[in-house]
Motif scaffolding. Structure first.
Motif, PDB file in Angstrom:
ATOM      1  N   ALA A 154      45.445  45.766  47.275  1.00 47.13           N
ATOM      2  CA  ALA A 154      44.827  46.832  46.194  1.00 47.13           C
ATOM      3  C   ALA A 154      45.573  47.135  44.830  1.00 47.13           C
ATOM      4  N   ARG A 155      46.820  47.697  45.211  1.00 48.62           N
ATOM      5  CA  ARG A 155      47.655  47.900  44.196  1.00 48.62           C
ATOM      6  C   ARG A 155      48.165  46.852  43.207  1.00 48.62           C
ATOM      7  N   VAL A 156      48.715  45.601  43.710  1.00 54.90           N
ATOM      8  CA  VAL A 156      48.878  44.361  42.795  1.00 54.90           C
ATOM      9  C   VAL A 156      47.590  43.976  42.176  1.00 54.90           C
ATOM     10  N   ALA A 157      46.698  44.035  42.657  1.00 56.20           N
ATOM     11  CA  ALA A 157      45.275  43.474  41.996  1.00 56.20           C
ATOM     12  C   ALA A 157      44.683  44.413  40.980  1.00 56.20           C
ATOM     13  N   GLY A 158      45.200  45.549  41.279  1.00 58.62           N
ATOM     14  CA  GLY A 158      44.498  46.684  40.223  1.00 58.62           C
ATOM     15  C   GLY A 158      43.150  46.958  40.645  1.00 58.62           C
ATOM     16  N   VAL A 159      42.673  46.988  42.242  1.00 59.50           N
ATOM     17  CA  VAL A 159      41.283  47.039  42.381  1.00 59.50           C
ATOM     18  C   VAL A 159      41.361  48.245  43.588  1.00 59.50           C
ATOM     19  N   VAL A 180      30.848  40.391  44.004  1.00 60.49           N
ATOM     20  CA  VAL A 180      32.262  40.674  43.580  1.00 60.49           C
ATOM     21  C   VAL A 180      32.489  39.590  42.397  1.00 60.49           C
ATOM     22  N   ARG A 181      32.648  40.280  41.176  1.00 58.58           N
ATOM     23  CA  ARG A 181      32.791  39.468  39.997  1.00 58.58           C
ATOM     24  C   ARG A 181      33.849  38.360  40.351  1.00 58.58           C
ATOM     25  N   ASP A 182      33.877  37.100  39.480  1.00 56.70           N
ATOM     26  CA  ASP A 182      34.507  36.036  39.932  1.00 56.70           C
ATOM     27  C   ASP A 182      35.900  36.561  39.343  1.00 56.70           C
ATOM     28  N   ASP A 183      36.097  37.291  38.150  1.00 62.49           N
ATOM     29  CA  ASP A 183      37.716  37.574  37.838  1.00 62.49           C
ATOM     30  C   ASP A 183      38.299  38.392  38.739  1.00 62.49           C
ATOM     31  N   THR A 184      37.563  39.436  39.399  1.00 65.70           N
ATOM     32  CA  THR A 184      38.122  40.471  40.278  1.00 65.70           C
ATOM     33  C   THR A 184      38.353  39.661  41.510  1.00 65.70           C
ATOM     34  N   ARG A 185      37.578  38.819  42.164  1.00 68.76           N
ATOM     35  CA  ARG A 185      37.813  38.083  43.304  1.00 68.76           C
ATOM     36  C   ARG A 185      39.295  37.078  43.036  1.00 68.76           C
ATOM     37  N   ARG A 186      39.157  36.629  41.929  1.00 68.82           N
ATOM     38  CA  ARG A 186      40.368  35.873  41.789  1.00 68.82           C
ATOM     39  C   ARG A 186      41.616  36.554  41.844  1.00 68.82           C
ATOM     40  N   ARG A 187      41.683  37.723  41.037  1.00 65.61           N
ATOM     41  CA  ARG A 187      42.770  38.568  40.972  1.00 65.61           C
ATOM     42  C   ARG A 187      43.299  39.308  42.409  1.00 65.61           C
ATOM     43  N   VAL A 188      42.238  39.422  43.368  1.00 65.41           N
ATOM     44  CA  VAL A 188      42.393  39.793  44.925  1.00 65.41           C
ATOM     45  C   VAL A 188      43.139  38.689  45.492  1.00 65.41           C
ATOM     46  N   GLN A 189      42.514  37.266  45.064  1.00 65.35           N
ATOM     47  CA  GLN A 189      43.017  36.259  45.991  1.00 65.35           C
ATOM     48  C   GLN A 189      44.525  35.820  45.578  1.00 65.35           C
TER      49      GLN A 189
END
Length: 339
Positions: A5-10, A25-34
């Motif tokens: 969560a910290r690295v992805a900013g979520v 979940v928005r595509d850009d958010t999903r991509r950052r988490v992945q």
């Protein structure tokens, strides 16, 4: 998960939604988490998730030995079916040892699974109280009846009778049986139940029973089947039919008969039990009683998954016995098909 969560900013909740494939979940958010998951080599903690949900998504299957074709094929079928239902399977081998079977029921590993499919060999009717456990358990096989759990059993006596009737219909009257034994009636087994079916078929046909044709065997292996045939021939016991109580014994018997110069099916018609895959490829191909192995696997899995998802008081135990058939092949004079 905090680190992801910290690295992805979520938020941690967003990470959880991505891990659990939540669709909104928005595509850009999903991509950052992945990307954060990949960077940190994060793997979900199955045990921790199980503590929250009460389930692990994994069941256990305890069988005597995977080197035995019947149990290997059953395990394969259960694993493939479970996968289609999103469930993993941990397979345990008990070796047919009593201590190992007790451990499969009561061991600490049960905390890591949602339920157990158990095929016992050395636990019997006197051990029925051991099955009164606080987790979903489905019993396979024919060692314990009328217990507190769901039970998927074989029509052992009726199926064996149908098999012997098939041999009798071919005009065979001196039918040897490999593996049959008279066990304590209070502790039934596949050996005693199938022997009862053999006797029923002979009695119904008016064929006298000859004790010399009944060969109890400690192990149901190829070696045992071959050696039993050698003993019958060496003792001068006349027989024109042979019913082996599993296909492994029957395959060994085929080899033993060939070694003794006995032609199958002209001199001796041979029938096995279980209809394992190998039966189709022996020379001659092996006729066998199909006790419904695939249906047994599917029924047992469905019963267990139903118990896992069950809410409220536990329902009364159920016993299911799938249909059986006799599959006639070259060893009884047929090219194939069901009788």
């Amino acid at each position: 998960m905090h680190d992801v969560a910290r690295v992805a900013g979520v938020s941690i909740k967003t990470v959880s939604n991505v891990v659990n494939d939540y669709p909104y979940v928005r595509d850009d958010t999903r991509r950052r988490v992945q990307e954060a998951i990949a960077k940190l080599s994060y793997r979900p903690n199955v045990s921790a998730r199980g503590l929250r949900s009460g389930r692990t998504g994994v069941i256990a299957l305890a069988v005597p030995a995977l080197r035995e074709n019947y149990f290997a094929e059953m395990a394969d079928h259960i694993i493939r079916l479970a996968d289609t239902r999103g469930v993993g399977v941990v397979v345990e081998q008990t070796g047919g040892h009593r201590d190992a079977e007790i451990l499969a029921i009561s061991g600490g590993r049960r905390r890591l699974t949602d339920g157990l499919l158990l095929s016992p060999v050395n636990l019997g009717q006197l051990d029925v109280d051991m099955l009164d456990v606080d987790y979903p358990l489905v019993l396979l096989g024919d060692r314990i009846f009328n217990g507190p759990t769901d039970h998927v059993a074989i029509h052992n006596t009726a199926a064996a009778r149908a098999g012997v009737e098939h041999l009798l219909s071919l005009g065979r009257r001196r039918i040897a049986i490999l593996g049959g034994s008279d066990d304590d009636p209070a502790q039934p087994s596949s050996a005693s139940l199938r022997l009862a079916g053999y006797r029923e078929a002979l009695a119904a046909a008016g064929v006298p029973e000859d004790p010399a044709l009944i060969r109890p065997l400690l192990h149901w292996t190829r070696d045992a089947g071959s050696e039993a045939v050698h003993a019958l021939v060496a003792e001068g016991v006349a027989f024109d039919g042979l019913f082996a109580l599993n296909d492994t014994l029957a395959l060994g018997a085929l080899r033993g008969l060939a070694r003794e110069g006995v032609t199958v099916p002209d001199d001796v018609a041979v029938l096995g039990f279980d209809n394992i895959d190998e039966a189709r490829f022996s020379v001659p191909s092996l006729s066998s009683v199909d006790a419904g192995k695939e249906q047994i696997a599917e029924t047992a899995l469905d019963l267990l998954l139903e118990r896992i998802s069950e809410k409220g008081p536990r329902k009364d135990p159920r016993t299911v016995q799938p249909a059986f058939s006799v599959v006639a092949r070259e060893s009884t004079g047929f090219g194939g098909g069901d009788v």
